[in-house]
Enzyme design. Sequence first.
Site, PDB file in Angstrom:
ATOM      1  N   HIS A 277     -23.187  -2.215 -15.429  1.00 54.68           N
ATOM      2  CA  HIS A 277     -23.526  -1.175 -14.889  1.00 54.68           C
ATOM      3  C   HIS A 277     -24.382  -1.422 -13.330  1.00 54.68           C
ATOM      4  CE1 HIS A 277     -24.995   3.094 -13.805  1.00 54.68           C
ATOM      5  NE2 HIS A 277     -26.087   2.539 -13.304  1.00 54.68           N
ATOM      6  N   GLU A 278     -25.361  -2.022 -14.087  1.00 51.71           N
ATOM      7  CA  GLU A 278     -25.984  -3.081 -12.685  1.00 51.71           C
ATOM      8  C   GLU A 278     -25.466  -4.280 -11.689  1.00 51.71           C
ATOM      9  OE1 GLU A 278     -29.523  -1.471 -12.116  1.00 51.71           O
ATOM     10  OE2 GLU A 278     -28.864  -0.605 -14.453  1.00 51.71           O
TER      11      GLU A 278
END
Length: 424
Positions: A277-278
């Site tokens: 996600h990051e």
Amino acid sequence: MKKIIAWTFIGYILYALAMTFYIWIASDTSIPSELAGTMADPATFLNEEELLLVDEYAKIRNTLYFLTLPTEWIFYFILLLLGGARAIQRWAERITKYKWIQAGIYLFWLTLFLTFVHFPFSYIRYQLSVKYNITVQPFSGWMRDQLVGFWEGILVMWIVVCVLYILIRKFQKWWWVISWLLFIPFIFLMMYIQPVVIDPLYNDFTELKDKELEEKILGLAAESDIPAEKVFEVNMSEKTNSINAYVTGVGGNARIVLWDTLLTKLNEDEILYIMAHEMGHYVMNHIVVGISGYILFSFFGFYFVMRVAKWSIRRFGERFHIQHLNQLASLPLLLLLVSLLLFVASPITNAVSRHQEHAADVYAIKLTKNPAPAIGAFQEITKSGLSEVNPPALIKFLRYTHPPMVDRISYLENYLEETDKHLD
């Protein structure tokens, strides 16, 4: 003047009562009926005690937020109205003839007074977080962070205020444009030094100790063409039981950071999803987009502050004890306008942020090709931080930079079901 001050406090009390009524009585936090019994339903992954704690904690925390919100505006307004802003300037001028030292003295007292106004709310939030077992940081450590933040804020603002008032005095008509042009490299400088200078003032950062996990995270980074060589962990377990990860910095100082609490509360697949996600933020240039948007917004922000500040001094200068914008006594007025502008813009910036966070969720699913761990990760984030699954509309509108958990988990569950259908 007495009437203005009285009505200001009466208005605050009425506002506080209205917000308290909305949060505790009028708002609806129940999930949509069609999601009952699904993985997005908190009743499926929280026990009865946890459900009660989440509800209580969210309502108290939201109430404190809205009670605190106008206090800074009221402080600046009363300070101007009572002549306090001018009095601090005169006191600084009596101590020294050097403008840059006067600015430092002025900022110290202004920040100190504002800290006294905010401290009761900050302390209550800290005690609340301890009571609900979110924060494990001792009071001494919490006070140390408060003091570090106090002096860090003064140092950064000292530089900003000195440059700003030099420009206002030398370029009365175009100071706001020049300030904006200087603001652009200042943003990049702060983002560049944030990971290596500012963040370590509050926490210890080390390379990820689990090298096997780091290798898998870097493998995901390589699939995304991210030139990452290290993953950093931060010792947040000394302060909190909640979990998080983030991307910070720009250029060579850009870092992917995870809290050490993430390592103890999530399994490997869940951690890989969070890190993916990051990475999604990096691949989709969310940092660049965010900075670009902020720079564009700040141009109109500088113009707005300039125009309204000049109008306010023309209209209320005598009452505020300010004759010209180039006086240090105008600083509370400028800060008041900036704070109000940021608040008015927050629904837009929050909406953009929520969109980016959803896009990063989608990217992480495609990268890991496994949405099931994402659901488990979000459920654990909810549990560890006592996060509200489906906040009231106004809370989401004004506060949420991430999509509510009910939206994130239901999206993932639908994605998982669609994937299973295709496999069948």
